[in-house]
Design an enzyme around this catalytic site. Structure first.
Site, PDB file in Angstrom:
ATOM      1  N   ARG A 162       0.835  -1.220   0.000  1.00  0.00           N
ATOM      2  CA  ARG A 162       0.000   0.000   0.000  1.00  0.00           C
ATOM      3  C   ARG A 162       0.867   1.267   0.000  1.00  0.00           C
ATOM      4  O   ARG A 162       0.525   2.270   0.626  1.00  0.00           O
ATOM      5  CB  ARG A 162      -0.943   0.025   1.215  1.00  0.00           C
ATOM      6  CG  ARG A 162      -1.958  -1.109   1.261  1.00  0.00           C
ATOM      7  CD  ARG A 162      -2.979  -1.004   0.142  1.00  0.00           C
ATOM      8  NE  ARG A 162      -4.098  -1.902   0.343  1.00  0.00           N
ATOM      9  CZ  ARG A 162      -4.105  -3.188  -0.034  1.00  0.00           C
ATOM     10  NH1 ARG A 162      -3.049  -3.699  -0.650  1.00  0.00           N
ATOM     11  NH2 ARG A 162      -5.172  -3.933   0.182  1.00  0.00           N
ATOM     12  N   SER A 237     -10.735  -1.023   3.461  1.00  0.00           N
ATOM     13  CA  SER A 237      -9.967  -1.149   4.707  1.00  0.00           C
ATOM     14  C   SER A 237      -9.581   0.235   5.197  1.00  0.00           C
ATOM     15  O   SER A 237      -8.936   0.981   4.473  1.00  0.00           O
ATOM     16  CB  SER A 237      -8.677  -1.926   4.469  1.00  0.00           C
ATOM     17  OG  SER A 237      -8.937  -3.204   3.972  1.00  0.00           O
ATOM     18  N   GLU A 333      -5.099   3.570   6.596  1.00  0.00           N
ATOM     19  CA  GLU A 333      -4.738   3.338   5.198  1.00  0.00           C
ATOM     20  C   GLU A 333      -5.353   4.429   4.326  1.00  0.00           C
ATOM     21  O   GLU A 333      -4.787   4.823   3.319  1.00  0.00           O
ATOM     22  CB  GLU A 333      -5.258   1.955   4.790  1.00  0.00           C
ATOM     23  CG  GLU A 333      -4.666   1.440   3.510  1.00  0.00           C
ATOM     24  CD  GLU A 333      -5.697   0.890   2.575  1.00  0.00           C
ATOM     25  OE1 GLU A 333      -6.437   1.705   1.990  1.00  0.00           O
ATOM     26  OE2 GLU A 333      -5.753  -0.336   2.422  1.00  0.00           O
TER      27      GLU A 333
HETATM   28  N1  EPU Z   1     -10.141 -11.064  10.283  1.00  0.00           N
HETATM   29  C1  EPU Z   1     -10.816 -11.156  11.473  1.00  0.00           C
HETATM   30  N2  EPU Z   1     -11.874 -10.298  11.690  1.00  0.00           N
HETATM   31  C2  EPU Z   1     -12.271  -9.402  10.775  1.00  0.00           C
HETATM   32  C3  EPU Z   1     -11.571  -9.301   9.551  1.00  0.00           C
HETATM   33  C4  EPU Z   1     -10.493 -10.144   9.337  1.00  0.00           C
HETATM   34  O1  EPU Z   1     -10.495 -11.967  12.335  1.00  0.00           O
HETATM   35  O2  EPU Z   1     -13.247  -8.699  11.035  1.00  0.00           O
HETATM   36  C5  EPU Z   1      -9.052 -11.996  10.030  1.00  0.00           C
HETATM   37  C6  EPU Z   1      -9.513 -13.044   9.035  1.00  0.00           C
HETATM   38  O3  EPU Z   1     -10.084 -14.140   9.651  1.00  0.00           O
HETATM   39  C7  EPU Z   1      -8.245 -13.412   8.332  1.00  0.00           C
HETATM   40  C8  EPU Z   1      -7.406 -12.172   8.411  1.00  0.00           C
HETATM   41  O4  EPU Z   1      -7.994 -11.342   9.390  1.00  0.00           O
HETATM   42  O5  EPU Z   1      -7.573 -14.443   8.998  1.00  0.00           O
HETATM   43  C9  EPU Z   1      -7.287 -11.469   7.087  1.00  0.00           C
HETATM   44  O6  EPU Z   1      -8.584 -11.131   6.602  1.00  0.00           O
HETATM   45  P1  EPU Z   1      -8.893 -10.910   5.026  1.00  0.00           P
HETATM   46  O7  EPU Z   1      -8.337 -12.028   4.232  1.00  0.00           O
HETATM   47  O8  EPU Z   1     -10.346 -10.592   4.903  1.00  0.00           O
HETATM   48  O9  EPU Z   1      -8.016  -9.692   4.626  1.00  0.00           O
HETATM   49  P2  EPU Z   1      -7.636  -8.337   5.352  1.00  0.00           P
HETATM   50  O10 EPU Z   1      -6.244  -8.423   5.827  1.00  0.00           O
HETATM   51  O11 EPU Z   1      -8.692  -8.033   6.357  1.00  0.00           O
HETATM   52  C10 EPU Z   1      -6.703  -7.341   3.115  1.00  0.00           C
HETATM   53  C11 EPU Z   1      -6.776  -6.024   2.393  1.00  0.00           C
HETATM   54  C12 EPU Z   1      -8.100  -5.875   1.652  1.00  0.00           C
HETATM   55  C13 EPU Z   1      -8.224  -7.018   0.670  1.00  0.00           C
HETATM   56  C14 EPU Z   1      -8.133  -8.348   1.451  1.00  0.00           C
HETATM   57  C15 EPU Z   1      -8.146  -9.542   0.531  1.00  0.00           C
HETATM   58  C16 EPU Z   1      -5.396  -4.492   3.668  1.00  0.00           C
HETATM   59  C17 EPU Z   1      -5.381  -3.318   4.586  1.00  0.00           C
HETATM   60  N3  EPU Z   1      -6.596  -4.930   3.331  1.00  0.00           N
HETATM   61  O12 EPU Z   1      -7.729  -7.307   4.125  1.00  0.00           O
HETATM   62  O13 EPU Z   1      -8.053  -4.661   0.917  1.00  0.00           O
HETATM   63  O14 EPU Z   1      -9.457  -6.954  -0.037  1.00  0.00           O
HETATM   64  O15 EPU Z   1      -6.906  -8.397   2.191  1.00  0.00           O
HETATM   65  O16 EPU Z   1      -6.966  -9.604  -0.186  1.00  0.00           O
HETATM   66  O17 EPU Z   1      -4.333  -4.956   3.263  1.00  0.00           O
HETATM   67  C18 EPU Z   1      -8.616  -2.345   0.963  1.00  0.00           C
HETATM   68  O18 EPU Z   1      -7.402  -2.127   0.951  1.00  0.00           O
HETATM   69  O19 EPU Z   1      -9.474  -1.433   0.955  1.00  0.00           O
HETATM   70  C19 EPU Z   1      -9.076  -3.732   1.024  1.00  0.00           C
HETATM   71  C20 EPU Z   1     -10.357  -4.058   1.185  1.00  0.00           C
END
Ligand code: EPU
Length: 337
Positions: A162, A237, A333
């Site tokens: 990012r 995010s 972010e």
């Molecule tokens: N998790 C939780 N609770 C929540 C959300 C997530 O426990 O409410 C845990 C999930 O269980 C999982 C981990 O966190 O083990 C990661 O969750 P997820 O795969 O949904 O991805 P993220 O890290 O929450 C990132 C990006 C998203 C992108 C997703 C999928 C960032 C800041 N965010 O989210 O990007 O869509 O991966 O690749 O890196 C954005 O930047 O606007 C965005 C939506």
């Protein structure tokens, strides 16, 4: 090209925050962009793309340039690859769908990310195991100061998680006008290894997925977790996933052995901020019209008439609690304006 005064930006930011621009102009071609910059040399300027990654906490006391440059074309191709150029104002998801319809591979995992093409390099957008830097070739940008056109190669953009040069040393100096991506025409690198993609495909009995199948799977997953900004104001995010030194993380992990993490290098790990926020009890909480999404704790939402200040206050409460609970600082972010 008409300059509008005291213009409401409510429909120009995906959080749906009511804030106004002192002056606003919709820019539809590079010639107009050059002349407006020349004619308004001393005016304070604010560059607006799709408005999908910002939180407006005040009115913008500046000339807002809404970059609405449209057009996409193939600029080069061989048997294996195609180089596609998109103007900055194209909607990202529509552009992704257009590439998939031509059977061009590389962007399918980034389906349904809000925003416009021109802003994708700024924060090296990414999702489901793919980032813009994987297919990015170059972008053209114009200097705000003296309207010179500069081409940035991938190396010159210094992409990180990012991150790019446009958030650092080149901040507020350029307006990106177009981006070139190199996509596959055959031997597509289908990437289904991240998270729920495989599960989603299996649910539909798909074993040999096409680009369209992957895109549809990503769309289904995103729609199940992430709110549609047209229905519920949000900016994706709100926080970045914090990256910690392994040595620091190990101490925290001893105290919270159930904490999730991913290795990012030999010395660093990334912790999902969504997990931290959920553990701290914020998921689904509402404070007036500002809140934390019920399906994805990383996403802050506007239930209707929240002000930017109210959403900012919620974000600060979350940051403070996460720091007190886990000793981890999570960074926004989105751009707080
Ligand atoms: N998790 C939780 N609770 C929540 C959300 C997530 O426990 O409410 C845990 C999930 O269980 C999982 C981990 O966190 O083990 C990661 O969750 P997820 O795969 O949904 O991805 P993220 O890290 O929450 C990132 C990006 C998203 C992108 C997703 C999928 C960032 C800041 N965010 O989210 O990007 O869509 O991966 O690749 O890196 C954005 O930047 O606007 C965005 C939506």
């Amino acid at each position: 090209m008409e300059i509008l005064h005291n213009f409401s930006l409510k429909n120009y930011n995906t959080f749906g925050i009511e804030a106004s621009a002192k002056q606003f102009v919709n820019v539809q071609n590079v010639t107009d962009l050059t002349s407006i910059l020349k004619q308004n040399k001393t005016a304070k300027k604010f560059i607006l793309g799709g408005g999908s990654n910002m939180l407006l906490t005040q009115n913008i006391n500046a000339l807002v340039l809404h970059i609405d440059l449209k057009g996409k074309r193939i600029i080069q191709e061989n048997d294996d690859f195609v180089w596609v150029e998109s103007q900055a104002g194209e909607n990202w998801h529509e552009f992704v769908l257009w590439t998939i319809a031509q059977n061009f591979g590389g962007l399918e995992n980034m389906s349904l990310i809000p925003g416009n093409v021109g802003t994708t390099p700024i924060q090296n957008i990414g999702a489901y195991g793919t980032e813009i830097k994987d297919t990015f070739v170059s972008c053209k940008a114009i200097t705000i100061e003296n309207q010179e056109i500069k081409k940035f190669t991938k190396e010159e953009c210094h992409f990180g998680y990012r991150e790019s040069i446009f958030k650092n040393v080149a901040k507020d100096q350029y307006i990106i006008t177009s981006v070139v991506f190199k996509l596959t025409k055959r031997n597509h690198k289908i990437n289904t290894s991240y998270g729920d993609i495989l599960g989603e495909l299996e649910k539909n009995n798909i074993t040999n997925p096409s680009l369209k199948d992957v895109s549809n799977a990503v769309i289904a997953i995103r729609q199940s977790k992430l709110p549609d900004p047209k229905e519920l104001g949000n900016s994706g995010s709100f926080f970045k996933n914090p990256i910690l030194l392994k040595t620091d993380f190990e101490k925290i992990h001893q105290q919270f052995p159930e904490m999730k993490y991913y290795e990012v290098s030999e010395t660093e790990v990334k912790v999902p901020a969504g997990w931290l926020i959920e553990q701290a009890g914020f998921k689904g909480k509402r404070f007036g019209d500002a809140g934390i999404h019920k399906n994805q704790a990383l996403v802050l939402v506007n239930y209707g008439n929240a002000t930017g200040q109210e959403i900012l206050a919620v974000s600060k409460t979350i940051q403070d609690t996460i720091f007190k609970t886990f000793g981890i600082h999570i960074e926004a972010e989105v751009n707080v304006i």
